[in-house]
Design a protein around this motif. Structure first.
Motif, PDB file in Angstrom:
ATOM      1  N   ASN A 179       6.934  -1.299  -4.715  1.00  0.00           N
ATOM      2  CA  ASN A 179       5.799  -1.572  -3.838  1.00  0.00           C
ATOM      3  C   ASN A 179       6.254  -1.340  -2.391  1.00  0.00           C
ATOM      4  OD1 ASN A 179       3.734  -2.653  -2.253  1.00  0.00           O
ATOM      5  ND2 ASN A 179       3.361  -4.382  -3.614  1.00  0.00           N
ATOM      6  N   PRO A 180       5.637  -0.411  -1.662  1.00  0.00           N
ATOM      7  CA  PRO A 180       6.111  -0.084  -0.300  1.00  0.00           C
ATOM      8  C   PRO A 180       5.685  -1.087   0.766  1.00  0.00           C
ATOM      9  CG  PRO A 180       4.201   1.253  -0.838  1.00  0.00           C
ATOM     10  CD  PRO A 180       4.519   0.447  -2.078  1.00  0.00           C
ATOM     11  N   LEU A 181       4.899  -2.098   0.411  1.00  0.00           N
ATOM     12  CA  LEU A 181       4.295  -2.977   1.411  1.00  0.00           C
ATOM     13  C   LEU A 181       5.315  -3.600   2.350  1.00  0.00           C
ATOM     14  CD1 LEU A 181       2.110  -4.683   2.738  1.00  0.00           C
ATOM     15  CD2 LEU A 181       2.230  -6.263   0.799  1.00  0.00           C
ATOM     16  N   VAL A 182       6.316  -4.290   1.822  1.00  0.00           N
ATOM     17  CA  VAL A 182       7.251  -5.041   2.667  1.00  0.00           C
ATOM     18  C   VAL A 182       8.015  -4.109   3.596  1.00  0.00           C
ATOM     19  CG1 VAL A 182       9.327  -6.479   2.654  1.00  0.00           C
ATOM     20  CG2 VAL A 182       7.472  -6.965   1.055  1.00  0.00           C
ATOM     21  N   LYS A 183       8.490  -2.990   3.072  1.00  0.00           N
ATOM     22  CA  LYS A 183       9.283  -2.058   3.884  1.00  0.00           C
ATOM     23  C   LYS A 183       8.430  -1.430   4.986  1.00  0.00           C
ATOM     24  CE  LYS A 183      11.809  -0.841  -0.345  1.00  0.00           C
ATOM     25  NZ  LYS A 183      12.901  -1.812  -0.222  1.00  0.00           N
ATOM     26  N   VAL A 184       7.223  -0.983   4.635  1.00  0.00           N
ATOM     27  CA  VAL A 184       6.342  -0.366   5.622  1.00  0.00           C
ATOM     28  C   VAL A 184       5.920  -1.387   6.670  1.00  0.00           C
ATOM     29  CG1 VAL A 184       4.053   0.648   5.956  1.00  0.00           C
ATOM     30  CG2 VAL A 184       5.507   1.459   4.096  1.00  0.00           C
ATOM     31  N   ASN A 185       5.583  -2.594   6.233  1.00  0.00           N
ATOM     32  CA  ASN A 185       5.158  -3.637   7.164  1.00  0.00           C
ATOM     33  C   ASN A 185       6.268  -3.974   8.150  1.00  0.00           C
ATOM     34  OD1 ASN A 185       3.237  -5.498   8.109  1.00  0.00           O
ATOM     35  ND2 ASN A 185       4.121  -7.149   6.910  1.00  0.00           N
ATOM     36  N   ASN A 186       7.504  -4.072   7.670  1.00  0.00           N
ATOM     37  CA  ASN A 186       8.636  -4.388   8.539  1.00  0.00           C
ATOM     38  C   ASN A 186       8.875  -3.260   9.543  1.00  0.00           C
ATOM     39  OD1 ASN A 186      11.299  -6.549   7.735  1.00  0.00           O
ATOM     40  ND2 ASN A 186      11.215  -5.320   9.608  1.00  0.00           N
TER      41      ASN A 186
END
Length: 501
Positions: A179-186
């Motif tokens: 899930n790319p959410l955490v990396k993209v959000n950071n």
């Protein structure tokens, strides 16, 4: 004496009935619409339409769209509802929304008082500020985001550096589904954080991740019925537990975190060598110490930072998530974007100047922003004076909400509004063309001050990611384009595979 005699003749139930009847009559008179006011569904006494589910935030997306367009079909592109004591006018369709945001933009510049957010902002910052103070704060923030340091070069350096770390985080997944959410959000938070308070955080920083999650939670809950109920009945809701209290506590936590950054900066601040937004703002505060109406002070700085950091993180994060989702959903479009990147940029780092020669990539990004429809209903405005709109009378103080969904999906403005089609932004010769109905960042005087930065981030981050990876859905899975709607519209959690080229 007459009232006393009447009281003696009535039993308790009759007396209670008369009291209720009197209250209903007072409510009816108090909230009677002026002549030629926009029509709408009949409100409940006292409560108004608060439980009518007119607001998209109270129901799922499909139900909202069905209900909203039912109301448009019944009452037209301009209709009204009542939320507690407040009359709210909803405006739909490109031409009418343009009239509110641009043609009569000066009339509809101000924000109405949000009881929930006024407990925090107290008229400071960018989102809930008005008048002279808002204009000066907006001008300063917009200028900083466009021209800080050496302008575009400095911004590009921040984005290039962060994309290096983001690509490294993607590589660690070794082509497996994630899930790319955490990396993209950071990554996105680090770009705006570098500009605002001059610091980035590692992707495994637990405290920073917690703050990002709280920020995302606040934005989602802001789009819930609890915010609507608080604004309708603040005297009651402020004492009751519920998600509205989570919104307040989360925003206060973010403000405290950013205030610590300000205090750290004040210890070694050099007005001749600004490192970031905080330093530049502190310098501006000194320059304007005799202009108290402009509102440049430490508390205003903190809430401006809240607006910039949260606004610059939430929307760009979700736009990138939508972009990656559309790429794995439509691999032929991904290959066309990649081919253009290879042709124009090759293996060197991209710069914003490349964008002018990359018509399909630019069209793809704009279509992501259109189709993703990040902010379905724009932040509310209020009429600063009596005016007319579409033949209806709009009294001073009326709350106005523009339906951006109806603009970005207007069948009179877009050839295939319900289809993801980058061709919407290409002319007959394949050249990029911006469309008048592209209101993804709103429009007019309250247009998002971070639009320039968002476009730069989206272009450079996507270009570098596609130079490095090929994206695909997990084996055997069909990507879903379903969304979850809070204040913003985000894709449901999904996984992808990032294969090194």
């Amino acid at each position: 004496m007459i009232l006393y005699s009447l009281y003696e003749c009535l039993d308790f139930k009759s007396f209670l009935f008369l009291i209720c009847l009197l209250l209903l009559l007072i409510d009816l008179i108090r909230h009677k619409n002026p002549a030629n006011f926009p029509p709408g569904p009949w409100p409940l006494p006292i409560l108004g339409n608060v439980f009518t589910n007119v607001n998209y935030k109270t129901v799922d997306q499909v139900a909202f769209l069905f209900l909203f367009f039912q109301l448009i079909e019944k009452y037209g592109t301009i209709f009204s509802v009542r939320n507690g004591n407040d009359k709210i006018v909803y405006v739909s369709g490109f031409k009418t929304v343009k009239d509110v945001l641009i043609t009569q933009g000066e009339t509809f510049t101000d924000r109405p008082v949000s009881h929930l957010f006024d407990t925090l902002y107290k008229g400071r910052g960018l989102s809930f500020n008005n008048g002279y103070s808002w204009r000066k704060q907006q001008q300063f923030s917009s200028s900083h985001l466009k021209n800080f340091g050496e302008g575009r070069k400095t911004l590009e350096e921040h984005i290039h550096r962060e994309c290096y770390f983001l690509c490294g985080a993607f590589k660690e997944e070794q082509g497996c589904p994630f899930n790319p959410l955490v990396k993209v959000n950071n990554a996105v938070a680090n770009v705006i954080g570098s500009l605002v308070f001059g610091h980035r955080y590692e992707y495994d920083d637990v405290d920073f991740q917690k703050r990002l999650q709280m920020s995302a939670e606040s934005v989602f809950l802001t789009g819930s019925v609890w915010n609507q109920l608080y604004d309708a009945f603040p005297g009651i809701m402020k004492w009751l537990p519920g998600p509205h209290q989570t919104i307040i506590s989360n925003y206060q936590e973010l403000a405290n975190f950013l205030k610590e950054k300000v205090e750290q900066h004040r210890q070694d601040w050099d007005s001749n060598n600004p490192r970031d937004y905080i330093d530049a703002y502190l310098t501006e505060t000194e320059k304007r110490k005799n202009d108290t109406e402009a509102g440049f002070n430490i508390e205003s700085l903190v809430w401006c930072m809240v607006d910039l950091f949260e606004g610059g993180t939430e929307t760009t994060t979700n736009t990138l998530r939508w972009a990656l989702l559309y790429m794995i959903k439509y691999p032929d479009i991904q290959e066309k974007v990649r081919a253009e990147i290879d042709q124009v940029i090759g293996s060197r780092p991209p710069t914003l100047s490349d964008k002018a020669n990359m018509h399909f990539t630019n069209a793809f990004i704009h279509e992501v922003l259109r189709k993703a429809n990040l902010v379905p209903l724009n932040m509310a405005r209020t009429a600063r004076k009596d005016t007319t709109l579409g033949g209806y009378f709009i009294p001073k103080g009326t709350v106005m909400i523009t339906n951006l969904t109806s603009v970005l999906y207007d069948k009179h403005e877009w050839e295939t509004p319900d289809t993801f089609n980058p061709g919407h932004f290409l002319d007959s010769e394949g050249q990029f063309c911006r469309r008048n109905a592209f209101f993804a960042f709103s429009a007019g005087k309250r247009q998002c001050p971070g639009e320039h930065l968002a476009h730069m981030e989206l272009f450079i981050l996507l270009a570098i990611l596609l130079q490095t990876f090929r994206f695909s859905p997990p084996p055997g899975e069909e990507p879903s384009l379903e969304s979850q709607v809070g204040f913003t519209q985000a894709p449901l959690p999904y996984k992808l595979c990032a294969h090194l080229r």
